[in-house]
Design a protein around this motif. Structure first.
Motif, PDB file in Angstrom:
ATOM      1  N   THR A  11      64.174  -8.587  45.286  1.00 28.38           N
ATOM      2  CA  THR A  11      64.851  -9.359  44.249  1.00 28.38           C
ATOM      3  C   THR A  11      64.056  -9.280  42.956  1.00 28.38           C
ATOM      4  OG1 THR A  11      65.801 -10.886  45.881  1.00 28.38           O
ATOM      5  CG2 THR A  11      65.684 -11.658  43.604  1.00 28.38           C
ATOM      6  N   TYR A  12      64.781  -9.154  41.863  1.00 26.57           N
ATOM      7  CA  TYR A  12      64.174  -9.028  40.536  1.00 26.57           C
ATOM      8  C   TYR A  12      64.721 -10.108  39.609  1.00 26.57           C
ATOM      9  CZ  TYR A  12      62.784  -4.196  41.760  1.00 26.57           C
ATOM     10  OH  TYR A  12      62.237  -3.078  42.356  1.00 26.57           O
ATOM     11  N   TYR A  13      63.909 -10.520  38.656  1.00 24.43           N
ATOM     12  CA  TYR A  13      64.382 -11.262  37.485  1.00 24.43           C
ATOM     13  C   TYR A  13      64.194 -10.324  36.303  1.00 24.43           C
ATOM     14  CZ  TYR A  13      64.362 -15.608  40.211  1.00 24.43           C
ATOM     15  OH  TYR A  13      64.615 -16.580  41.156  1.00 24.43           O
ATOM     16  N   SER A  16      61.220  -7.823  36.310  1.00 25.34           N
ATOM     17  CA  SER A  16      60.122  -8.356  37.125  1.00 25.34           C
ATOM     18  C   SER A  16      60.505  -8.360  38.605  1.00 25.34           C
ATOM     19  CB  SER A  16      59.772  -9.781  36.684  1.00 25.34           C
ATOM     20  OG  SER A  16      59.337  -9.797  35.348  1.00 25.34           O
ATOM     21  N   ILE A  18      60.194  -9.646  42.098  1.00 23.22           N
ATOM     22  CA  ILE A  18      59.721 -10.931  42.620  1.00 23.22           C
ATOM     23  C   ILE A  18      59.553 -10.902  44.139  1.00 23.22           C
ATOM     24  CG2 ILE A  18      60.139 -13.408  42.695  1.00 23.22           C
ATOM     25  CD1 ILE A  18      59.701 -12.286  39.873  1.00 23.22           C
ATOM     26  N   THR A  44      62.811 -18.297  45.125  1.00 19.61           N
ATOM     27  CA  THR A  44      63.608 -17.084  44.918  1.00 19.61           C
ATOM     28  C   THR A  44      64.187 -16.589  46.238  1.00 19.61           C
ATOM     29  OG1 THR A  44      62.236 -16.471  43.023  1.00 19.61           O
ATOM     30  CG2 THR A  44      63.573 -14.723  44.009  1.00 19.61           C
ATOM     31  N   LYS A  47      67.218 -18.741  46.916  1.00 18.15           N
ATOM     32  CA  LYS A  47      68.307 -18.376  46.004  1.00 18.15           C
ATOM     33  C   LYS A  47      68.908 -17.025  46.361  1.00 18.15           C
ATOM     34  CE  LYS A  47      66.493 -21.131  42.168  1.00 18.15           C
ATOM     35  NZ  LYS A  47      65.777 -21.131  40.875  1.00 18.15           N
ATOM     36  N   SER A  48      68.071 -16.123  46.882  1.00 19.80           N
ATOM     37  CA  SER A  48      68.571 -14.812  47.311  1.00 19.80           C
ATOM     38  C   SER A  48      69.453 -14.949  48.549  1.00 19.80           C
ATOM     39  CB  SER A  48      67.401 -13.864  47.592  1.00 19.80           C
ATOM     40  OG  SER A  48      66.632 -13.639  46.425  1.00 19.80           O
ATOM     41  N   VAL A  53      70.872 -15.768  43.250  1.00 18.36           N
ATOM     42  CA  VAL A  53      70.281 -14.554  42.692  1.00 18.36           C
ATOM     43  C   VAL A  53      70.670 -13.411  43.619  1.00 18.36           C
ATOM     44  CG1 VAL A  53      68.145 -13.382  42.068  1.00 18.36           C
ATOM     45  CG2 VAL A  53      68.324 -15.863  41.769  1.00 18.36           C
TER      46      VAL A  53
END
Length: 232
Positions: A11-13, A16, A18, A44, A47-48, A53
């Motif tokens: 997972t990325y923001y 970035s 993460i 995160t 949320k994934s 996300v």
């Protein structure tokens, strides 16, 4: 088959990165905790799983269905609920209105009496607006809004953070009662004692990687793990 399984989530923001190949599983009627320092990737991960996300790669299997990439409202309809760290209750609505609204789209829902039995304080405050509630009462309401939808699994993100010890005690008891009734829970929490008292199994996350997985009782006997990844 596990109720929930994450397989190699990345997972990325933005740019970035993460989460790095995060894999975990949660069995039915199990309480699983995610431990790690602030910024390790615990929230995160939740949320994934929930679709808030979208992971760039990997998969999420929930109740034998692939929910990877589905919007969070579709995952919620399938039976997963995320109680965000910031609670996200409707401040302009009273307690009961918050609960009724949360249950509107549920395929099966708890009666209000069951919610009030678990959280007597909410019954006392049922006509109070969200903005008039204390932090602990808001947290109770956030959890109650998830439960009224009769979820198959509840993801709790820092439910005890910043609350008075007496409120933490009440919330802990509510979580124990839920677990005893067979509710599947994934818990992210900095309160180590509370977490290890509730969870049956623990994943330790460090810098976006799952670095350890063990029964909660075993983690208690491994101070070197706690020191290395949690600083306690």
């Amino acid at each position: 088959m596990s109720l929930l399984e994450a397989r190699s989530l990345n997972t990325y923001y933005g740019d970035s990165h993460i989460l790095f190949d995060v894999s975990l599983r949660v069995e039915r009627n199990e309480v699983v905790a995610l431990l790690g320092r602030n910024g390790a990737g615990k929230s995160t991960t939740l949320k994934s799983l929930m679709g808030v996300v979208r992971p760039r790669s990997g998969s999420v299997i929930f109740d034998d269905a692939d929910v990877t990439g589905k919007p969070s409202h579709a995952i919620a309809l399938a039976g997963m609920q995320l109680v965000h760290e910031e609670r996200r209750i409707f401040g302009s609505l009273n307690v009961e209105e918050n609960l009724v609204l949360a249950g509107l789209t549920a395929q099966k829902k708890w009666p209000l009496d069951r919610i009030y039995e678990m959280f007597p304080r909410l019954k006392e405050r049922r006509t109070s607006r969200g903005t008039d509630l204390s932090g602990g009462e808001q947290q109770m309401l956030a959890i109650a809004r998830a439960l009224i939808r009769d979820p198959k699994i509840v993801l709790l993100d820092e439910p005890f953070e910043g609350l008075a010890p007496v409120i933490v005690h009440d919330l802990m008891q509510a979580c124990r009662n839920l677990a005893a009734a067979g509710q599947t829970i994934v818990l992210v929490e900095q309160n180590l004692a509370a977490t290890l008292a509730l969870a049956q199994r623990v994943y330790v996350i460090n810098n976006g990687h799952v670095v350890h997985e063990a029964p909660a009782g075993e983690i208690k006997q491994q101070p070197e793990i706690l020191q290395r990844y949690l600083g306690v």
